[in-house]
Design a protein around this motif. Structure first.
Motif, short mmCIF file in Angstrom:
data_model
loop_
_atom_site.label_atom_id
_atom_site.label_comp_id
_atom_site.label_asym_id
_atom_site.label_seq_id
_atom_site.Cartn_x
_atom_site.Cartn_y
_atom_site.Cartn_z
N GLU A 133 2.42 33.10 81.23
CA GLU A 133 2.07 33.81 82.31
C GLU A 133 0.92 33.36 83.39
N GLU A 134 -0.09 32.63 82.38
CA GLU A 134 -1.19 32.22 83.18
C GLU A 134 -0.95 30.91 83.82
N VAL A 135 -0.22 29.94 83.43
CA VAL A 135 -0.13 28.52 83.88
C VAL A 135 1.09 28.61 84.96
N PHE A 136 2.14 29.80 84.82
CA PHE A 136 3.23 29.81 85.88
C PHE A 136 2.94 30.95 86.88
N GLY A 137 2.45 31.77 86.43
CA GLY A 137 2.40 33.16 86.93
C GLY A 137 2.04 33.11 88.52
N PRO A 138 0.71 32.32 88.90
CA PRO A 138 0.24 32.28 90.24
C PRO A 138 1.24 31.34 91.39
N TYR A 139 2.18 30.70 90.67
CA TYR A 139 2.92 29.60 91.58
C TYR A 139 4.26 29.98 91.82
N GLN A 140 4.78 29.76 92.81
CA GLN A 140 6.36 29.76 93.14
C GLN A 140 6.97 28.32 92.61
N LEU A 141 7.52 28.31 91.57
CA LEU A 141 8.01 27.33 90.88
C LEU A 141 9.70 27.46 91.06
N ASP A 142 10.33 26.55 90.80
CA ASP A 142 11.95 26.35 90.80
C ASP A 142 12.30 27.26 89.79
N PRO A 143 13.07 28.27 90.37
CA PRO A 143 13.44 29.33 89.26
C PRO A 143 14.23 28.81 87.97
N GLN A 144 15.15 27.96 88.33
CA GLN A 144 15.64 27.31 86.95
C GLN A 144 14.85 26.65 86.00
N PHE A 145 13.88 26.01 86.54
CA PHE A 145 12.67 25.31 85.68
C PHE A 145 11.98 26.26 85.06
#
Length: 306
Positions: A133-145
């Motif tokens: 939640e902390e390391v991914f939450g603020p960013y728009q990453l590739d959904p599958q990844f």
């Protein structure tokens, strides 16, 4: 009808006279009759009840429960099932304690290991979920990844080995390390920027994987030869590694390849690879390759990607 006195009952049941007298006084195995001299006697049914009580006690069933079985208030099947479940829970606890003690004997932190080992599967997963939640939450990453990363579960077995317990403790400390979290957040930010710019997000090409494997092999050979990262020999290793990367990336073997590799450096944190090594060890998966020593040596020697 055959009658047995307490001494005979003791011989036939394998229990002491004192124990049988206690069971009789408590009403668990009441006497069938008494002799003219006032001695207690018991019939074959009493002997069968006594053997049942002995068996239940040998299996750890308490006397009140044994009495309920004899009174047909509860079945032997129900009692056996309940006690088997209780023993399963006790065995799980004992196995965890054994793993903790063995890990502590190897120099582990006793309180931390005990606390982490006693966690439920949900509590362990919550530590990982908080990390994501902390390391991914603020960013728009590739959904599958992102979905793949979040879907991995911690499955520490009921009977963990010392190595599995140590791996779980190391993983829990790793994902709660502020410096590692900051590193992964930088990876996430670069991932988002590259994705938004339309960069190719495909996995590394075969050529790039060959260049990576070449770099690892060179570093491993240097480590085995005792070459220190600050030496001239180490500089020669880095030169060979960079030349190989230049060919794989299709750029000149000068500052341009160094700059190109530096753009990937945040993705090369050896601790990210260590994360997967630990997950595999905890879950009992096939061992993952661990290149952390080689990558740390390359970085210390000045190779930008490591």
């Amino acid at each position: 009808m055959t009658r047995y006195q307490i001494g005979e009952l003791a011989r036939m049941s394998g229990l002491t006279v004192r124990t049988i007298r206690f069971y009789s006084d408590s009403g668990l195995i009441p006497p069938t009759d008494r002799t003219s001299g006032g001695y207690r006697t018991y019939d074959a049914d009493a002997l069968a009840r006594l053997k049942l009580v002995r068996t239940l006690r040998d299996l750890g069933v308490d006397l009140p429960t044994a009495g309920r079985v004899l009174a047909r208030e509860v079945s032997v099947t129900d009692v056996a099932r309940a006690h088997a479940d209780a023993i399963d829970a006790q065995m799980k606890t004992l196995r965890l304690r054994r793993a903790v003690l063995r890990a502590v004997a190897k120099g582990g932190e006793m309180e931390l290991m005990n606390e982490l080992a006693r966690m439920s599967d949900e509590e362990r997963q919550r530590i990982l979920d908080d990390f994501f939640e902390e390391v991914f939450g603020p960013y728009q990453l590739d959904p599958q990844f992102e979905q793949h990363m979040r879907s991995v579960r911690i499955e520490l077995p009921d009977d963990p080995s010392t190595e599995q317990l140590e791996a779980w403790v190391e993983l829990a400390k790793l994902v709660q390390d502020p410096d590692f979290r900051a590193s992964v957040k930088r990876m996430s930010q670069q991932h988002e920027e590259r994705r938004n710019s339309g960069a190719d997000m495909a996995p590394p090409s075969d050529g790039q994987m060959e260049a990576f494997n070449f770099a690892i092999a060179q570093a491993r050979a240097a480590l085995e030869a005792g070459i220190v990262p600050e030496s001239d020999e180490a500089k020669a290793v880095v030169d060979r590694v960079n030349a190989n990367w230049a060919e794989a990336l299709g750029v000149p073997n000068d500052e341009r390849v160094v700059e190109r590799l530096r753009t990937f450096s945040d993705f090369a944190d050896p601790r990210a690879e260590r994360y997967w090594v630990l997950i595999a060890k905890i879950n009992g998966w096939p061992a993952m390759p661990d290149h952390s020593r080689e990558r740390a040596w390359l970085r210390a020697a000045g190779q930008p990607f490591g």
